[in-house]
Motif scaffolding. Structure first.
Motif, short mmCIF file in Angstrom:
data_model
loop_
_atom_site.label_atom_id
_atom_site.label_comp_id
_atom_site.label_asym_id
_atom_site.label_seq_id
_atom_site.Cartn_x
_atom_site.Cartn_y
_atom_site.Cartn_z
N TYR A 107 0.74 -1.43 0.06
CA TYR A 107 0.14 -0.07 -0.06
C TYR A 107 0.91 1.23 -0.04
O TYR A 107 0.46 2.27 -0.55
CB TYR A 107 -0.97 0.01 1.11
CG TYR A 107 -2.01 -0.99 1.37
CD1 TYR A 107 -2.98 -1.10 0.77
CD2 TYR A 107 -1.62 -2.25 2.01
CE1 TYR A 107 -4.05 -2.23 0.48
CE2 TYR A 107 -2.62 -3.57 2.10
CZ TYR A 107 -3.82 -3.32 1.49
OH TYR A 107 -4.54 -4.05 1.31
N ARG A 130 -7.20 2.18 -7.47
CA ARG A 130 -7.86 1.11 -6.58
C ARG A 130 -9.58 1.38 -6.96
O ARG A 130 -9.74 2.27 -7.90
CB ARG A 130 -7.68 1.79 -5.27
CG ARG A 130 -8.46 3.14 -4.87
CD ARG A 130 -8.33 3.31 -3.35
NE ARG A 130 -9.02 4.43 -2.97
CZ ARG A 130 -8.60 5.81 -2.86
NH1 ARG A 130 -7.43 5.97 -3.18
NH2 ARG A 130 -9.54 6.69 -2.31
N ALA A 140 -7.76 -2.29 -11.46
CA ALA A 140 -7.51 -2.70 -10.00
C ALA A 140 -7.81 -4.19 -10.05
O ALA A 140 -8.68 -4.82 -10.89
CB ALA A 140 -8.26 -2.07 -8.95
N TYR A 145 -6.50 -3.01 -5.74
CA TYR A 145 -5.64 -2.17 -5.85
C TYR A 145 -4.89 -2.59 -7.24
O TYR A 145 -4.76 -3.76 -7.72
CB TYR A 145 -4.54 -1.69 -4.75
CG TYR A 145 -4.97 -0.80 -3.71
CD1 TYR A 145 -4.66 0.42 -3.75
CD2 TYR A 145 -5.89 -0.93 -2.93
CE1 TYR A 145 -5.05 1.42 -2.77
CE2 TYR A 145 -6.48 -0.17 -1.94
CZ TYR A 145 -5.95 0.91 -1.70
OH TYR A 145 -6.41 1.78 -0.95
N VAL A 253 -10.44 -1.38 0.78
CA VAL A 253 -9.95 -0.46 -0.24
C VAL A 253 -10.80 0.75 0.07
O VAL A 253 -12.08 1.03 0.24
CB VAL A 253 -10.65 -0.75 -1.71
CG1 VAL A 253 -10.08 0.27 -2.48
CG2 VAL A 253 -9.69 -1.99 -2.06
#
Length: 415
Positions: A107, A130, A140, A145, A253
């Protein structure tokens, strides 16, 4: 009296030696005493028989000490940080065995918040997206993501930190969800300095992921692409080990809604690779940020989402959770969320879908005030603090544990 004592001792000994009916230790009373503003009486799974096949798989796992049970928890920002889901993962793995950390994503490279135990870095700047932003032309993937780049020096460094709750986390089996180009080759270098592995898609290879299995467990790795100007993409990696137990994958998300997941084709193409035995769905907060609630539209999005799950994983159980109370514009509790959760509850009851009603457990409309007053919500009064999420995670674990204990009790009675 002696005969009764003998039968009792014999039955207990049988349970101890076979392990066939060992319940999960659970105590909602302790939580209710510490957090009196929580309605623990409602902390159970409604329409619980819909989880029978999942409970049976857990039962077999405990009895045989073989195989894995896969749980996939899909949600929004309440799930991304893994505070809530991490408590459930730790509790289930402590009892049934730890088969690995499951699906993770770097992330930090997408400039987003990450679970405390995930560390990632790169020497280049990646493009990212995302599911919450379908207007951006980057699809995504399985984690909700995506990272993409055309840099010839593409690389990702990812490792799992040691945490107080989980201790040292290691893995020896990795499933990489990468671009599908035949022209890109990735070099995988484990932290234990073993010889590197080359990951390359072969001709006529239709596999969704590329797998590496190591002789020794590791806690981190570096993934580098061999020089090419072709587009590269990284969607996530499942970190597993060779032990029997539970795999608990989290797909959280920020900002995500049902309808946005529905229009993410690559997500649905890759998701079956996790071989879910149970899907837990925790969405609704972002839908409730709209000015008004359109019930028909929400039900259509919800139904479409569930139909896709059943299509790709016909043998998996599904558990839906309601969203906890939160404020709108930091002024008062969200009335749209109240309507949404009622519709969600009615839908689940009508269709006999297992439901964990967090909204009701946390005392419903207006309860955000109590949570905020006790320092369990963040300043935006939509999200919660780590302690607040961990409390919710403890409640969900207890609800699942009680459902499992009830199932094995009834199963033993019927034998």
């Amino acid at each position: 009296m002696i005969r009764r004592f003998f039968y009792t001792v014999s039955f207990v000994c049988l349970l101890l030696f076979t392990g066939m009916a060992q319940p999960i230790p659970v105590n909602d009373n302790a939580l209710a005493k510490r957090y009196p503003f929580v309605s623990a009486v409602f902390n159970r799974i409604f329409n619980n028989t819909g989880l029978d096949s999942f409970y049976q798989k857990l039962y077999n796992l405990k009895k045989d000490s073989a195989g894995t049970v896969s749980i996939v928890h899909i949600g929004d920002s309440h799930i991304q940080a893994d505070f809530l889901s991490g408590v459930v993962r730790n509790g289930l793995q402590e009892f049934f065995g730890n088969a690995g950390r499951g699906l993770v994503f770097p992330y930090q490279l997408a400039l987003s918040n990450a679970p405390d135990d995930i560390s990632s870095s790169s020497s280049i700047r990646w493009q990212f997206n995302r599911v919450a932003h379908p207007e951006i032309q980057i699809n995504a993937g399985i984690s909700g993501y995506a990272l993409t780049t055309t840099s010839a020096a593409a690389n990702i460094r990812l490792s799992l930190r040691t945490s107080i709750g989980e201790g040292l986390q290691s893995f020896n089996r990795l499933k990489f969800f990468l671009d599908t180009s035949y022209n890109t080759s990735w070099v995988f270098q484990p932290d234990n300095l073993d010889l590197p592995y080359t990951l390359k898609r072969q001709e006529n290879d239709s596999s969704i992921y590329r797998e590496v299995e190591l002789k020794q467990p590791i806690t981190g790795f570096t993934l580098s692409c061999l020089p090419t100007d072709d587009a590269k993409a990284f969607y996530g990696v499942s970190l597993e080990n060779s032990r029997p137990g539970v795999l608990y994958h989290t797909i959280g998300v920020n900002g995500a809604r049902y309808d946005q997941y529905n229009i993410a084709p690559l997500f649905w193409k890759q998701l079956p690779a996790l071989k879910a035995d149970l899907y837990i769905i925790s969405l609704g907060t972002n839908e409730a940020q709209r000015a008004s609630f359109f019930e028909a539209m929400f039900v259509k999005d919800l139904s479409g989402f569930l139909e896709k799950l059943k299509e790709i994983s016909p043998g998996a159980s599904i558990l839906i959770t309601t969203a906890p109370d939160s404020y709108k514009l930091r002024r008062s509790s969200n009335k749209v969320l109240r309507q949404l959760n009622q519709t969600l509850t009615d839908y689940c009851n009508k269709n006999y879908i297992p439901l964990w009603d967090l909204y009701r457990i946390t005392n419903g409309y207006g309860s955000a005030y109590s949570w905020s007053k006790r320092g369990l919500m963040s300043r935006d009064r939509i999200h919660f603090t780590a302690e607040g999420y961990r409390l919710q995670g403890s409640l969900l674990f207890n609800a699942l544990a009680k459902g499992y204990n009830s199932y094995i009790s009834l199963s033993e009675t019927g034998r």
